[in-house]
Design a protein around this motif. Structure first.
Motif, short mmCIF file in Angstrom:
data_model
loop_
_atom_site.label_atom_id
_atom_site.label_comp_id
_atom_site.label_asym_id
_atom_site.label_seq_id
_atom_site.Cartn_x
_atom_site.Cartn_y
_atom_site.Cartn_z
N CYS A 163 34.14 53.68 -10.51
CA CYS A 163 33.57 52.83 -9.47
C CYS A 163 32.65 51.80 -10.11
O CYS A 163 32.70 50.63 -9.81
CB CYS A 163 32.80 53.68 -8.46
N SER A 184 29.54 57.14 -8.19
CA SER A 184 29.04 56.61 -6.92
C SER A 184 30.05 56.98 -5.86
O SER A 184 31.25 57.00 -6.12
CB SER A 184 28.94 55.08 -7.02
N GLN A 186 30.55 55.24 -3.27
CA GLN A 186 30.73 54.01 -2.49
C GLN A 186 32.16 53.75 -2.00
O GLN A 186 32.37 53.42 -0.84
CB GLN A 186 30.24 52.81 -3.29
N ARG A 207 26.55 59.68 -14.89
CA ARG A 207 26.76 58.49 -15.73
C ARG A 207 26.65 58.91 -17.20
O ARG A 207 25.60 59.36 -17.64
CB ARG A 207 25.68 57.42 -15.46
N GLU A 209 25.90 57.68 -19.84
CA GLU A 209 25.22 56.50 -20.36
C GLU A 209 24.42 56.90 -21.59
O GLU A 209 23.58 57.80 -21.50
CB GLU A 209 24.26 56.00 -19.27
N ARG A 215 13.91 55.89 -17.51
CA ARG A 215 14.49 55.68 -16.19
C ARG A 215 15.89 56.26 -16.06
O ARG A 215 16.50 56.16 -15.00
CB ARG A 215 14.62 54.18 -15.92
N LEU A 217 18.84 59.21 -16.25
CA LEU A 217 19.31 60.59 -16.27
C LEU A 217 20.83 60.52 -16.39
O LEU A 217 21.46 59.52 -16.00
CB LEU A 217 18.94 61.30 -14.97
N TYR A 330 34.00 45.16 -7.09
CA TYR A 330 34.13 45.13 -5.63
C TYR A 330 33.20 44.15 -4.93
O TYR A 330 33.15 44.09 -3.70
CB TYR A 330 33.88 46.54 -5.07
N ILE A 356 17.15 50.40 -6.03
CA ILE A 356 18.30 50.22 -5.15
C ILE A 356 19.26 49.22 -5.79
O ILE A 356 18.83 48.22 -6.36
CB ILE A 356 17.87 49.68 -3.76
N GLY A 357 20.57 49.51 -5.71
CA GLY A 357 21.59 48.54 -6.09
C GLY A 357 22.64 48.53 -5.00
O GLY A 357 23.01 49.59 -4.51
N GLY A 358 23.09 47.35 -4.60
CA GLY A 358 24.10 47.31 -3.55
C GLY A 358 24.56 45.90 -3.28
O GLY A 358 24.43 45.01 -4.12
N ARG A 361 30.70 43.89 0.24
CA ARG A 361 31.93 44.24 -0.47
C ARG A 361 33.01 43.18 -0.25
O ARG A 361 33.12 42.63 0.85
CB ARG A 361 32.46 45.59 0.01
N GLY A 398 26.56 47.82 1.73
CA GLY A 398 25.86 49.08 1.56
C GLY A 398 25.03 49.05 0.29
O GLY A 398 25.00 48.05 -0.43
N PHE A 399 24.38 50.16 0.03
CA PHE A 399 23.61 50.24 -1.22
C PHE A 399 23.47 51.69 -1.66
O PHE A 399 23.85 52.62 -0.93
CB PHE A 399 22.23 49.57 -1.09
N GLY A 400 22.94 51.87 -2.86
CA GLY A 400 22.64 53.20 -3.37
C GLY A 400 21.19 53.23 -3.82
O GLY A 400 20.71 52.28 -4.44
N ARG A 405 14.28 57.96 -9.61
CA ARG A 405 13.45 56.78 -9.91
C ARG A 405 12.46 56.52 -8.78
O ARG A 405 11.32 56.13 -9.02
CB ARG A 405 14.33 55.55 -10.11
O1 4AD Z 1 23.06 50.12 -9.17
P1 4AD Z 1 23.94 51.33 -9.12
O2 4AD Z 1 24.79 51.61 -10.30
O3 4AD Z 1 24.81 51.14 -7.81
C1 4AD Z 1 25.93 51.83 -7.41
O4 4AD Z 1 26.34 52.82 -7.95
C2 4AD Z 1 26.50 51.33 -6.12
N1 4AD Z 1 27.92 51.73 -6.08
C3 4AD Z 1 25.74 51.91 -4.97
C4 4AD Z 1 26.24 51.44 -3.63
O5 4AD Z 1 26.24 50.27 -3.37
N2 4AD Z 1 26.68 52.35 -2.78
O6 4AD Z 1 23.06 52.61 -8.82
C5 4AD Z 1 22.24 52.67 -7.68
C6 4AD Z 1 20.90 53.30 -7.99
C7 4AD Z 1 20.05 52.51 -8.98
O7 4AD Z 1 19.37 51.46 -8.35
C8 4AD Z 1 19.11 53.58 -9.49
O8 4AD Z 1 18.07 53.84 -8.57
C9 4AD Z 1 20.00 54.79 -9.55
O9 4AD Z 1 21.06 54.56 -8.64
N3 4AD Z 1 20.53 55.00 -10.90
C10 4AD Z 1 20.05 55.90 -11.78
N4 4AD Z 1 19.02 56.77 -11.69
C11 4AD Z 1 18.77 57.58 -12.76
N5 4AD Z 1 19.51 57.55 -13.89
C12 4AD Z 1 20.55 56.70 -14.02
N6 4AD Z 1 21.29 56.71 -15.13
C13 4AD Z 1 20.86 55.81 -12.93
N7 4AD Z 1 21.81 54.87 -12.72
C14 4AD Z 1 21.59 54.39 -11.48
#
Ligand code: 4AD
Ligand code: MG
Length: 431
Positions: A163, A184, A186, A207, A209, A215, A217, A330, A356-358, A361, A398-400, A405
């Motif tokens: 995603c 995600s 989403q 992730r 990562e 910040r 996990l 997307y 927040i990220g979102g 779409r 939408g957003f996540g 954090r």
């Molecule tokens: O910005 P991200 O990657 O957004 C999405 O995954 C979208 N698909 C969400 C959506 O629109 N439904 O991740 C959203 C949030 C970030 O702003 C952050 O708060 C958290 O998820 N996040 C993490 N928190 C801790 N460790 C990580 N590795 C994180 N990666 C993202």
């Protein structure tokens, strides 16, 4: 005899009760023992006098070690000097186990040692405070959406496709096929939004990562609302209402723990009032240039860039319309300039970065087919997702929000590793 939980012991004032728990601390003044017992709901001071319990019980109590498990019987007495307002005049003690020497003592320990002993560290006052607030935060998040008619639609953890880009995927074997742990919910939210209009999912997210920052996990909890017929502005408004409510409720319910145990300066949280500033990526880039930060325009913000940007404002700030090139496949293009997307991040104050990220779409089938090809994503795994654009495509957004954090920011703690009971980090899978 009634057994009591320490948090509710005041209801038994004057009565004899049994309290089961662990020794938190033990002090002696010769004839009297001051035994602090914790039971998970609180800590109560128990006064053990030789005359009241007898010679043998007094000696047993004197030999108790930190974290020994026991049941204490005693009379509840109101005492304004006692931490919780009540103390226990002990009449009897039943030891369950005299604990081995507990590795965590009131002296300072390094973070590696504490993380190795996370399963025991959870008993300390500070960790206890943080995780109690976490439980509250999760409740406030759920109630925000539940009270607004959002339908909880949980999304799968095993998924056939990416995603959020292919570089952070955890691959697993799924009976001979490849599967990935979800990054995600989403894409599934987009399907449930077409069925229920306003939905959210809330669960663990993965992730792979290779980031070792304060910040990041590897496994974190994300809440993701998705709304049919909403645009970028609508979703920013929802995000603002959401943050104002959950931070406000944390202050209402946990002000004592925040300012006491966690020594949080809550003035920055009290400023979390609408409206939040909304700036475009282009404006953000200008601010960074003017601040003398070396920032390559067109790229994503680093942690330091986010801190500088957020530092310009006294409350959380929305940054919208990032370049399409650095965002997920997307994202809906900005009709005014398709090089930019209808995406948004919310940056928390005080250096906590993006919480927040979102965004909005892409709703056009042809555009999404091109995007999948550009991002080298296997079209076959996305056919079901493309169906959402074949059968009544609709504008939606939408957003996540990352729970850890957000909690780190609310509690004012420097690293996300303390915001989840058992953190999964780049170099840590145990305990
Ligand atoms: O910005 P991200 O990657 O957004 C999405 O995954 C979208 N698909 C969400 C959506 O629109 N439904 O991740 C959203 C949030 C970030 O702003 C952050 O708060 C958290 O998820 N996040 C993490 N928190 C801790 N460790 C990580 N590795 C994180 N990666 C993202
Ligand atoms: Mg993001």
């Amino acid at each position: 005899m009634k057994s009591a939980e320490i948090s509710g012991i005041g209801a038994f004032n004057g009565e004899e009760v049994a309290v089961s728990g662990w020794v938190y601390n033990l002090r002696s003044s010769g004839k009297i023992l001051f035994l602090q017992v914790r039971d998970g709901t609180g800590i109560v001071q128990c006064i053990v006098e030789r005359g009241a319990v007898g010679e043998q019980a007094f000696d047993v109590a004197s030999a108790l070690t930190q974290e020994s498990s026991l049941t204490v019987r005693g009379t509840v007495r109101e005492d304004s000097r006692a931490p919780g307002g009540y103390e226990l005049g002990v009449t009897g003690i039943e030891v369950i186990q005299v604990a081995d020497r507990f590795p965590i003592t009131p002296k300072e320990h390094g973070s590696t040692f504490l993380m190795d002993n996370r399963h025991l560290w959870l008993r300390s006052r500070r960790q206890h405070a943080i995780l109690r607030i976490r439980a509250g935060l999760v409740r406030f998040i759920r109630e925000f959406f539940d009270n607004r008619g959002f339908v909880l639609c949980d999304t799968p953890v095993f998924t056939p496709s990416a995603c959020e880009g292919t570089t952070t995927l955890f691959e697993t074997d799924y009976f001979g096929d490849k599967a990935y742990l979800t990054q995600s919910g989403q894409l599934y939210n987009e399907a449930t939004a077409a069925a229920f209009r306003k939905v959210y999912c809330f669960g663990p997210t993965f992730r792979a990562e290779k980031s070792k920052t304060r910040r990041h996990l590897i496994e974190f909890w994300m809440v993701e609302p998705e709304v049919a017929f909403a645009d970028l502005d609508d979703i920013m408004q929802l995000g603002e209402d959401f943050i104002v409510e959950i931070v406000g409720r944390c202050l209402e319910e946990y002000r004592g723990l925040l300012t006491g145990e966690l020594e949080r300066d809550v003035t920055m949280l009290e400023r979390v009032q609408p409206p939040f500033p909304r700036i475009s990526y282009a404006e953000a880039a200008r601010i960074l240039r003017e601040s003398g930060v070396e920032f390559a325009e067109g790229g994503d913000f680093g942690g330091t860039d986010e801190t500088v940007l957020a530092g310009r404002f006294d409350r959380p700030v929305f940054v919208h319309r990032f370049p399409s090139a650095i965002k997920a496949f997307y994202m809906e293009p900005d009709p005014d300039d398709p090089a930019y997307s209808l995406s948004v991040d919310l940056l928390a104050p005080e250096g906590y970065g993006e919480i927040i990220g979102g965004g909005q779409r892409a709703s056009d089938l042809g555009l999404l087919e091109r995007r999948l090809a550009e991002h080298n994503l296997p079209k076959k795994a996305f056919e079901w997702y493309l169906d959402l654009r074949r059968y009544g495509t609709f504008p939606h957004a939408g957003f996540g929000l990352g729970v850890e954090r957000t909690l780190a920011w609310v509690c004012g703690i420097s690293h996300v590793r303390e915001t989840i009971p058992f953190p999964r980090l780049l170099n840590r899978l145990t305990p």
